[in-house]
Design an enzyme around this catalytic site. Sequence first.
Site, PDB file in Angstrom:
ATOM      1  N   ASP A  67       0.832  -1.203   0.000  1.00  0.00           N
ATOM      2  CA  ASP A  67       0.000   0.000   0.000  1.00  0.00           C
ATOM      3  C   ASP A  67       0.870   1.259   0.000  1.00  0.00           C
ATOM      4  O   ASP A  67       0.353   2.379  -0.071  1.00  0.00           O
ATOM      5  CB  ASP A  67      -0.989  -0.001   1.160  1.00  0.00           C
ATOM      6  CG  ASP A  67      -0.335  -0.121   2.527  1.00  0.00           C
ATOM      7  OD1 ASP A  67       0.901  -0.150   2.615  1.00  0.00           O
ATOM      8  OD2 ASP A  67      -1.082  -0.198   3.536  1.00  0.00           O
ATOM      9  N   SER A  68       2.184   1.057   0.014  1.00  0.00           N
ATOM     10  CA  SER A  68       3.123   2.161  -0.223  1.00  0.00           C
ATOM     11  C   SER A  68       2.878   2.810  -1.580  1.00  0.00           C
ATOM     12  O   SER A  68       3.346   3.920  -1.835  1.00  0.00           O
ATOM     13  CB  SER A  68       4.566   1.654  -0.154  1.00  0.00           C
ATOM     14  OG  SER A  68       4.735   0.511  -0.983  1.00  0.00           O
ATOM     15  N   LYS A 134      -0.914  -9.535   3.467  1.00  0.00           N
ATOM     16  CA  LYS A 134      -0.198  -8.935   4.597  1.00  0.00           C
ATOM     17  C   LYS A 134      -1.142  -8.016   5.360  1.00  0.00           C
ATOM     18  O   LYS A 134      -1.829  -7.185   4.770  1.00  0.00           O
ATOM     19  CB  LYS A 134       1.033  -8.154   4.137  1.00  0.00           C
ATOM     20  CG  LYS A 134       1.838  -7.564   5.308  1.00  0.00           C
ATOM     21  CD  LYS A 134       3.218  -7.123   4.875  1.00  0.00           C
ATOM     22  CE  LYS A 134       3.232  -5.821   4.113  1.00  0.00           C
ATOM     23  NZ  LYS A 134       2.766  -4.665   4.956  1.00  0.00           N
ATOM     24  N   GLU A 136      -1.487  -5.509   8.929  1.00  0.00           N
ATOM     25  CA  GLU A 136      -0.780  -4.792   9.979  1.00  0.00           C
ATOM     26  C   GLU A 136      -1.504  -4.944  11.312  1.00  0.00           C
ATOM     27  O   GLU A 136      -2.724  -4.790  11.390  1.00  0.00           O
ATOM     28  CB  GLU A 136      -0.674  -3.304   9.634  1.00  0.00           C
ATOM     29  CG  GLU A 136       0.186  -3.022   8.406  1.00  0.00           C
ATOM     30  CD  GLU A 136       0.379  -1.542   8.160  1.00  0.00           C
ATOM     31  OE1 GLU A 136      -0.014  -0.737   9.037  1.00  0.00           O
ATOM     32  OE2 GLU A 136       0.907  -1.180   7.095  1.00  0.00           O
ATOM     33  N   GLU A 203       9.140  -4.048  10.975  1.00  0.00           N
ATOM     34  CA  GLU A 203       9.607  -2.769  10.445  1.00  0.00           C
ATOM     35  C   GLU A 203      10.078  -1.858  11.563  1.00  0.00           C
ATOM     36  O   GLU A 203       9.369  -1.652  12.554  1.00  0.00           O
ATOM     37  CB  GLU A 203       8.498  -2.068   9.650  1.00  0.00           C
ATOM     38  CG  GLU A 203       8.930  -0.723   9.084  1.00  0.00           C
ATOM     39  CD  GLU A 203       7.953  -0.109   8.102  1.00  0.00           C
ATOM     40  OE1 GLU A 203       8.223   0.999   7.611  1.00  0.00           O
ATOM     41  OE2 GLU A 203       6.911  -0.738   7.817  1.00  0.00           O
TER      42      GLU A 203
END
EC number: 2.1.2.11
Length: 289
Positions: A67-68, A134, A136, A203
């Site tokens: 989503d970057s 993925k 978060e 991260e």
Amino acid sequence: MSYLASEHLTQKQFTQEQKPKTKNPITLSTLQKYKATGEKFSCLTCYDASFANAMQKAEIDTILVGDSLGMVVQGQNSTLPVSVDDMVYHTKNVARGNRHALIICDLPFMSAATLERAIDAATTVMQAGANVVKIEGGSELSKIVSVLANNGIPTCVHLGLTPQSVNLFGGYKVQGKTDKQANKLLTDCESVVNAGASMLLLECVPKKIAKTISETFTVPVIGIGAGADCDGQVLVMHDMLGIYTKKPAKFVKDFLTDDTNETCDIVGAFKAYHKAVKTGTFPSDEHSF
């Protein structure tokens, strides 16, 4: 055999010899074998077919449709505006250009806020071509991870600095620096792994705690700003090509202009990154916390 037939056969043989060999696709089983044998694996973000094909030439092991894209493709200030439809579009593009790497796809902001939404979003991106989704978060994801795993959807749980929670963190800050934070990180990892998570991504956490997590759990652990002891490494493609819109993070290295890029082109940068991860020369201490 006539001269023309002989010439045609020779040309056919030449074409076959020149055609690049296609290696077996990378799967979760491949990454688990890498972890068991201590072999590192590479991961880069990717958003379209052309760059996916270039990464295939460089033998990048895993691709993250991140989503970057909200920031590096759409020009947003954060990842928050990215939608499931955006992720589906870019995942389809990447899948068309890739025959080698394992494809991981982000579930964007709020798409996993409830079990029902998570199931819908994960189903959609998997049907678009993702191999792993993925998400978060931490222990609160355990139920979602379990239900997805029971329905054939592997998950990679993203812990530490989670960009979708940037407003809660008050900015992009290193996580897990205190004993309390480190213990919570370990507890979160244990919870989601026990629930069935197939991978972890850490991260911006201190390399010491990242090393502990990588050694404690049997699932592959990807790091970004988490030190060299993680099983794999990921960078945003634009960052490792030196395409910055703001000052790069500490964990970023420009492989396009780096001396290890012998050909000084994009595929060469991908190859240099892949080699540096495989040999353990990246990340170094200067790229770690």
